[in-house]
Design a protein around this motif. Structure first.
Motif, PDB file in Angstrom:
ATOM      1  N   VAL A 335     -52.149   1.806  45.002  1.00 29.63           N
ATOM      2  CA  VAL A 335     -52.211   2.391  46.349  1.00 29.63           C
ATOM      3  C   VAL A 335     -53.139   1.550  47.206  1.00 29.63           C
ATOM      4  N   ARG A 336     -52.682   1.242  48.405  1.00 29.31           N
ATOM      5  CA  ARG A 336     -53.524   0.480  49.315  1.00 29.31           C
ATOM      6  C   ARG A 336     -53.992   1.356  50.462  1.00 29.31           C
ATOM      7  N   ILE A 337     -55.275   1.346  50.710  1.00 29.82           N
ATOM      8  CA  ILE A 337     -55.814   2.103  51.833  1.00 29.82           C
ATOM      9  C   ILE A 337     -56.067   1.118  52.979  1.00 29.82           C
ATOM     10  N   ASP A 338     -55.626   1.506  54.148  1.00 32.03           N
ATOM     11  CA  ASP A 338     -55.716   0.593  55.290  1.00 32.03           C
ATOM     12  C   ASP A 338     -57.144   0.192  55.634  1.00 32.03           C
ATOM     13  N   ALA A 339     -57.254  -1.010  56.140  1.00 31.92           N
ATOM     14  CA  ALA A 339     -58.530  -1.503  56.614  1.00 31.92           C
ATOM     15  C   ALA A 339     -58.519  -1.487  58.141  1.00 31.92           C
ATOM     16  N   GLU A 340     -59.699  -1.577  58.711  1.00 33.09           N
ATOM     17  CA  GLU A 340     -59.817  -1.410  60.161  1.00 33.09           C
ATOM     18  C   GLU A 340     -60.788  -2.449  60.707  1.00 33.09           C
ATOM     19  N   LEU A 341     -60.328  -3.174  61.690  1.00 35.43           N
ATOM     20  CA  LEU A 341     -61.150  -4.238  62.267  1.00 35.43           C
ATOM     21  C   LEU A 341     -62.261  -3.634  63.118  1.00 35.43           C
ATOM     22  N   VAL A 342     -63.484  -4.148  62.947  1.00 26.84           N
ATOM     23  CA  VAL A 342     -64.606  -3.653  63.748  1.00 26.84           C
ATOM     24  C   VAL A 342     -65.295  -4.835  64.410  1.00 26.84           C
ATOM     25  N   LEU A 343     -65.092  -4.951  65.703  1.00 33.00           N
ATOM     26  CA  LEU A 343     -65.632  -6.112  66.413  1.00 33.00           C
ATOM     27  C   LEU A 343     -67.007  -5.812  66.976  1.00 33.00           C
ATOM     28  N   ARG A 344     -67.949  -6.697  66.648  1.00 31.82           N
ATOM     29  CA  ARG A 344     -69.299  -6.509  67.174  1.00 31.82           C
ATOM     30  C   ARG A 344     -69.871  -7.853  67.608  1.00 31.82           C
ATOM     31  N   ALA A 345     -71.159  -7.850  67.894  1.00 31.69           N
ATOM     32  CA  ALA A 345     -71.749  -8.996  68.588  1.00 31.69           C
ATOM     33  C   ALA A 345     -71.802 -10.295  67.793  1.00 31.69           C
ATOM     34  N   SER A 346     -71.690 -10.234  66.493  1.00 28.97           N
ATOM     35  CA  SER A 346     -71.905 -11.455  65.714  1.00 28.97           C
ATOM     36  C   SER A 346     -70.774 -12.465  65.859  1.00 28.97           C
ATOM     37  N   LEU A 347     -69.723 -12.049  66.518  1.00 29.88           N
ATOM     38  CA  LEU A 347     -68.611 -12.967  66.768  1.00 29.88           C
ATOM     39  C   LEU A 347     -68.276 -12.886  68.250  1.00 29.88           C
ATOM     40  N   ARG A 348     -68.261 -14.055  68.925  1.00 30.04           N
ATOM     41  CA  ARG A 348     -68.000 -13.958  70.362  1.00 30.04           C
ATOM     42  C   ARG A 348     -66.683 -14.618  70.725  1.00 30.04           C
ATOM     43  N   ASN A 349     -66.256 -14.318  71.897  1.00 31.56           N
ATOM     44  CA  ASN A 349     -64.993 -14.860  72.418  1.00 31.56           C
ATOM     45  C   ASN A 349     -65.270 -16.173  73.137  1.00 31.56           C
ATOM     46  N   LEU A 350     -64.856 -17.257  72.534  1.00 37.15           N
ATOM     47  CA  LEU A 350     -65.134 -18.569  73.128  1.00 37.15           C
ATOM     48  C   LEU A 350     -64.365 -18.761  74.420  1.00 37.15           C
ATOM     49  N   ASN A 351     -63.281 -17.992  74.586  1.00 31.55           N
ATOM     50  CA  ASN A 351     -62.490 -18.114  75.818  1.00 31.55           C
ATOM     51  C   ASN A 351     -63.105 -17.292  76.943  1.00 31.55           C
ATOM     52  N   GLY A 352     -63.867 -16.273  76.529  1.00 32.16           N
ATOM     53  CA  GLY A 352     -64.364 -15.323  77.527  1.00 32.16           C
ATOM     54  C   GLY A 352     -65.434 -15.987  78.347  1.00 32.16           C
TER      55      GLY A 352
END
Lengths: 352, 352
Positions: A335-352
């Motif tokens: 059985v696979r339980i879904d994972a959920e992406l959690v975006l926080r400050a340690s990764l930034r948007n280089l395009n932004g």
DNA sequence: CCGCTTTGTGCAAACGTTTGCACAATTAGA
DNA sequence: TCTAATTGTGCAAACGTTTGCACAAAGCGG
């Protein structure tokens, strides 16, 4: 065994047993047993049942489940084997398992291995001696002598968080592949191209699946990682993560734009290494983890990660165990339980 | 109990027992028992011993400890009762306990109460049914019906982290008084005067001792806290801490210079509350915790706190349990493990 | 009123150890 | 060589349940 326990206290010695309740209620002790263990064969009249229950309560009768186990050959206890309970991934799983199993009268026996397979084998043997009804194994390797041993011993086994290569055991795992793919897509979408990874040993399904999740997406985009952007930890701890990250940063090359870590603890270590190297996270280097353990939302910088629903995993594993104990045919479903992406400050948007 | 387990797999059913080893070695099964359980009465010749051991190994004999427990009335298992294993204070204690008890052949049964005393009572009763040799209680209240119950049941009990008012149970605790005194002295030394506290319920020894530690030092300096600088949490969690801190900050008054929290999780909540209120920690408000749980060195800002040596506490508790199981007279000694001040960014020096 | 089913209860075996006791065999002391 | 102590092993009871079986009592259809 140095502890010689001859005497016992009064209370322990003069423990009320079925026979005591029986004589006090004027019935045979087998009748008491049937009253107190509804579901057993042999119907009892309501009058007697009430009376016996009252007497039992009055005498403070506590069933001796060791004796019952002896007779039924089932202890209603199950083992949970983990490397180290202090790793924050495990407690929520224990909670989930207990939530399901405890109401059914099961107790959980916890065994820490300390990452030592000899200890682990010993733990299994001892659990076998104690006649556990089943074992949850959170240490499963792709090819696992421990799994083999449990199978030989005939102990129902459920793998949690990890799975063997042959998928021959029932298992409840996080969807590492999906989780890591989503994360990698995000990394690319935010314009990162010079990616480094800190991976777990590839004899673990998690280690392998997470790495595959990353590679899959990179491949989709026609990318591959150069050797020098790939490093490994021996096991998942902050110290190991720090060491691994150092080796990424110490080289003569410029630092990568982002370091994707196989889990949060490793990512914590990587952040430390960056700080020590005078690099700002996330300005100079982005960092991601996996697991979303407590407090990673509070650290500096808040960690981008993937959340596993650990308690759900525990609950699913518990239910699966009940199903397997009930039926004859333990179908080794994964059985696979879904994972959920959690975006926080340690990764930034280089395009932004 | 819905799980009817009639059939069992081959391996489970045809389990090798003493009698099997006995017939295979041509001796009586009592002899086998004596060989395999050295220390029992009755000396066995070396020749026979070797032979029997060999046969046992060959047959893969696994002792049935349930049967042994039945006979000896001792299960070599002990219970550990905590509110919630996910609270990071507990796992290291479990590790310490296991480190001592596991080599002696003991297994640890973990019970989570979910902060519900009815559940807790149930857990105790079930452990009693399972004939645990002893219980570690990490939930001890100053006046505790659970402790009472264990005493009535005659189960050896060791309190960890907390102690009853009458100190009638053996206990291993952190030196909260000393730890909190040291912290408070530091707070004062660094020039803070407008101090607020978030306290635990005062029916816990930890809650009371930590509060006393603070008050003692304030009194030494001729200070007392006004009512509005004292708030309480119901139990020690970040959410509760956040709520409590909010009530400190929401008032019309200016914020305090420092908020001393009864533990780290509560402090985390307080930091959140400060952020939400637009206050900078430590510039506007200083914050301290207690426990030094993992990652509080990594949060923003790094938390000033007091370190408990949890694994040491666990080990001490384990040793104490062995001592009590061995002897008749369980002297209810209270052992205190030293605390250690850990200064980090969340508290600044106003004089500096 | 008779046989048949149903209902309620007692009886006793069995689960796999540990261990006190009995006793045979060996050794030692004189 | 005889008695006494020692050593090694077998015998069987006991631990507290659960549960198949036997059987008495009660209910019931004809």
């Amino acid at each position: 065994m140095s502890t010689s326990k001859r005497p016992k206290t009064e209370a322990r010695a003069g423990r009320i047993k079925l026979a005591d309740v029986a004589t006090a209620s004027g019935v045979h002790y087998s009748t008491v047993s049937r009253v107190l263990r509804p579901g057993s064969k042999g119907r009892i009249s309501d009058a007697v049942a009430e009376h016996v229950k009252a007497v039992a309560r009055e005498l403070g009768y506590q069933p001796n489940s060791v004796a019952a186990s002896m007779r039924t050959n089932s202890t209603h206890s199950i083992g949970l084997i983990v490397h180290d309970m202090s790793d924050p991934v495990y407690p929520p799983i224990l909670t989930g398992i207990e939530e399901v199993l405890s109401p059914q009268g099961f107790a959980v026996l916890v065994g820490n291995t300390g990452y030592d397979i000899a200890v682990e084998m010993d733990v299994v043997n001892r659990m076998a001696s104690r006649l556990v009804d089943g074992i949850f194994l959170a240490t499963t390797r792709l090819e696992d002598p421990i799994v083999k041993r449990c199978q030989d011993l005939g102990i129902p086994l459920i793998s949690v968080l990890r799975q063997t290569l042959s998928r021959d055991t029932p298992a409840v795992i996080n969807d590492c592949l999906g989780g890591m793919r989503a994360l990698t897509r995000q990394v690319l979408a935010w314009g990162h191209r010079d990616i480094a990874v800190i991976l777990a040993p590839q004899n673990l399904s998690t280690g392998r699946e997470r790495w595959r999740g990353i590679r899959d997406v990179l491949t989709e985009h026609g990318m591959t990682l150069p050797e020098h952007r790939i490093v490994y930890v021996e096991h998942m701890s902050a110290d190991q993560g720090e060491r691994a990250a150092r080796s990424l940063l110490n080289a003569q090359r410029p630092p990568p734009e982002v370091i994707m870590c196989v889990n949060d603890l490793v990512a914590i270590g990587a952040i430390r290494a960056c700080r020590a190297a005078g690099l700002n996270v996330p300005l100079d280097v982005g960092i991601s983890g996996y697991n979303d353990i407590p407090l990673v939302d509070m650290i500096d910088p808040a960690l981008t990660t993937v959340r596993m629903h650990l308690q759900e995993i525990g609950k699913a594993a518990g239910k699966m165990m009940l199903a397997h104990l009930g039926s004859e045919a333990p179908s080794p479903a994964t059985v696979r339980i879904d994972a959920e992406l959690v975006l926080r400050a340690s990764l930034r948007n280089l395009n932004g």
